[in-house]
Structures are given as C-alpha cells and as structure tokens.
Design a protein around this motif. Sequence first.
Motif, PDB file in Angstrom:
ATOM      1  N   ILE A 198       0.829  -1.200   0.000  1.00 58.56           N
ATOM      2  CA  ILE A 198       0.000   0.000   0.000  1.00 58.56           C
ATOM      3  C   ILE A 198       0.869   1.258   0.000  1.00 58.56           C
ATOM      4  O   ILE A 198       0.606   2.221  -0.734  1.00 58.56           O
ATOM      5  N   ARG A 199       1.922   1.252   0.817  1.00 59.42           N
ATOM      6  CA  ARG A 199       2.804   2.422   0.895  1.00 59.42           C
ATOM      7  C   ARG A 199       3.537   2.672  -0.423  1.00 59.42           C
ATOM      8  O   ARG A 199       3.671   3.811  -0.862  1.00 59.42           O
ATOM      9  N   ARG A 200       4.020   1.603  -1.053  1.00 57.08           N
ATOM     10  CA  ARG A 200       4.872   1.768  -2.231  1.00 57.08           C
ATOM     11  C   ARG A 200       4.099   1.885  -3.539  1.00 57.08           C
ATOM     12  O   ARG A 200       4.605   2.443  -4.520  1.00 57.08           O
ATOM     13  N   TYR A 201       2.872   1.346  -3.554  1.00 57.49           N
ATOM     14  CA  TYR A 201       2.089   1.376  -4.784  1.00 57.49           C
ATOM     15  C   TYR A 201       0.689   1.928  -4.530  1.00 57.49           C
ATOM     16  O   TYR A 201      -0.312   1.307  -4.903  1.00 57.49           O
ATOM     17  N   PRO A 202       0.571   3.110  -3.923  1.00 57.16           N
ATOM     18  CA  PRO A 202      -0.758   3.611  -3.543  1.00 57.16           C
ATOM     19  C   PRO A 202      -1.683   3.798  -4.736  1.00 57.16           C
ATOM     20  O   PRO A 202      -2.908   3.597  -4.611  1.00 57.16           O
ATOM     21  N   ASP A 203      -1.116   4.175  -5.885  1.00 61.23           N
ATOM     22  CA  ASP A 203      -1.951   4.420  -7.054  1.00 61.23           C
ATOM     23  C   ASP A 203      -2.364   3.148  -7.775  1.00 61.23           C
ATOM     24  O   ASP A 203      -3.178   3.204  -8.697  1.00 61.23           O
ATOM     25  N   ARG A 204      -1.805   2.002  -7.371  1.00 57.98           N
ATOM     26  CA  ARG A 204      -2.141   0.738  -8.024  1.00 57.98           C
ATOM     27  C   ARG A 204      -3.142  -0.083  -7.229  1.00 57.98           C
ATOM     28  O   ARG A 204      -3.572  -1.146  -7.693  1.00 57.98           O
ATOM     29  N   ILE A 205      -3.514   0.382  -6.037  1.00 58.93           N
ATOM     30  CA  ILE A 205      -4.504  -0.353  -5.235  1.00 58.93           C
ATOM     31  C   ILE A 205      -5.891   0.038  -5.725  1.00 58.93           C
ATOM     32  O   ILE A 205      -6.399   1.121  -5.427  1.00 58.93           O
ATOM     33  N   GLY A 206      -6.514  -0.853  -6.489  1.00 56.89           N
ATOM     34  CA  GLY A 206      -7.807  -0.526  -7.074  1.00 56.89           C
ATOM     35  C   GLY A 206      -8.977  -1.246  -6.451  1.00 56.89           C
ATOM     36  O   GLY A 206     -10.140  -0.893  -6.716  1.00 56.89           O
ATOM     37  N   TYR A 207      -8.697  -2.231  -5.615  1.00 60.03           N
ATOM     38  CA  TYR A 207      -9.751  -3.099  -5.083  1.00 60.03           C
ATOM     39  C   TYR A 207      -9.110  -3.924  -3.979  1.00 60.03           C
ATOM     40  O   TYR A 207      -7.879  -4.088  -3.968  1.00 60.03           O
ATOM     41  N   VAL A 208      -9.911  -4.448  -3.057  1.00 66.76           N
ATOM     42  CA  VAL A 208      -9.348  -5.157  -1.904  1.00 66.76           C
ATOM     43  C   VAL A 208     -10.191  -6.384  -1.581  1.00 66.76           C
ATOM     44  O   VAL A 208     -11.426  -6.340  -1.636  1.00 66.76           O
TER      45      VAL A 208
END
Length: 295
Positions: A198-208
Amino acid sequence: MGKVHIGTAPDSWGVWYADDPQQTPWSRFLDEVARAGYTRIELGPYGYLPTDPVQLKAELDRRGLTMTAGTTFEQLHRPDGWEATWRDVAATAQLTAAMGAKHLVVMPSMWRGANGEVVEDRLDHEGQARHGRQVTELGRRVAEEFGLRTQYHPHADGHVDTQDTVERFLEETDPEYVNLCLDTGHISYCGGDNLDLIRRYPDRIGYVHLKQVDPKILAEVEGLSFDEAVSRGVMCEPPYGVPELPPLLDALAALDAELSAIVEQDMYPCSPDVPLPIAERTLAYLRSHGGGESS
C-alpha cells in the motif's frame, strides 16, 4: 481521505465452483448476505448465481444488494491461452457489467495443483514480461468492450503469488488498464507485506479482498497445496489471524480513493450452517475498527 466500502462474496459461504452439492445454494447465500447486514457482493464463480441478467438483477434488488465485481481466472502466460481466457472473461464481464458493477477481478492460473504437485514451471523474467503485456491487453479490451476496470488478484500457488512476483507484475503492466486487487490473505499466506504494498504502490490499489491467515496452521501446511491448506482452516475469522486488519483499513482509508473491500474467508468445503454467524461477527468487527461502510 478516501472511503472503504465493505462487502462480501460467495467465497465466504464456502463457494468455489459454479455447481457443487457441498456448497450453500445460491438463494440461501443471497438471503444470508442480506441478513448479515451486507449490501455489496461479488459475482463469485460464473454460473453459481443466475446468469440471466434480468433474473439476477431482480434477485439482488429484492434483497437490497448491489454487485461490485465479477471474478475470473486467466491463462495468458501460455502461448495458446488467449482464446480460452477471453471466452471465460467475456461471459463474466458481460454479466458483471449488466449488474452495474465497475470491476473485474482476474486471477492467475496455478503452477501447483490441488494435490500439491508442480504442474507448470514458474515464469522467468522474460515470461513475466510477456504475461504482463498480455494482461495489459486483456485489461484494455475489458475496459473498451465492457466498461470495467481490471483488478489483478495475486493467488497462492498461482503465477503471481509472492511479493516479488506481485511487484514484477506491477512493473510489467500498464496502470491505465490493470491495477491490483490487494488480497490481504493471499499476500500474507505467501510471506508478503500488505502495508508495504500500500505504501509503495498507492496508485495501483484498485480493489481489496479482506481475509486473514492463521499463522499456526500456516506453519503446519508448508509444502502443501493451497486447496489442502484451506481444508485445514488456514484462512480464519478476524481478528484471530494475520495481517492485522485495523492498520490496513487505516492505510486504505488514507488513500485518495473510493475502494471496495470484499470480505473473503476461504472455507471450502464447509457446512452451510457455518458461514452466517461468521459473516455477522466479521462485519461487526470491521465496523468497530474503522471498516468503512456496508452501504
């Protein structure tokens, strides 16, 4: 601050297949989802819920439910995998879009079989790069033809599973067409760090997908297939496993995004009487620890 919307999935009712007599019947699943207090669901395996869009929409509306995503697997690491992948993806995406959902969750095919045998070699860097290009093309077509966002779901025993393969996958795919479905259980099962992603790829988290792993059982199932580990209870009810969910929910809420977070507790096979009480307790726990909304 963004917002995290909580939902659930057939997986949390022990559903892995379109048709299996061990599984909770689909009408009971929908009834119990609403009874537990959820208002959002995923499609689950194509064919488990009704595939006629008019019927399915009526069943969801009658219970006050909406759909967030469809789910499917891909075989795009194989030179001949496009046709079979697109056949499954197109059917799932068409029904998903008809329900007004915005996402398609796509998972890798497996390098290890259900009995623990290695069925395919792991991808080398060249193979990962080819795979990433194919998944990007899949995401482009899904967006153009169905209006859905492709969210890629790392999966234990799959070709994208460990943290290094997840990171490599993100490097090899185009964020315009593909982002990450962060499955907290699969990442932890494979030794990864959800908060770090989450910290390193905040813009790539699209769904959980929200789930936890029992560390004691995880230590006992090393070398077994994921299917066997699940049958032994490796995926457990929150808050009794890892990763800790409150810090994850805080980190997700800090992203400038509206996220769907779907509770998934792998429990195949399980008695149909098991899931509802767990679902009720899990939703209450998430709500009490900053777990967004269910509506």
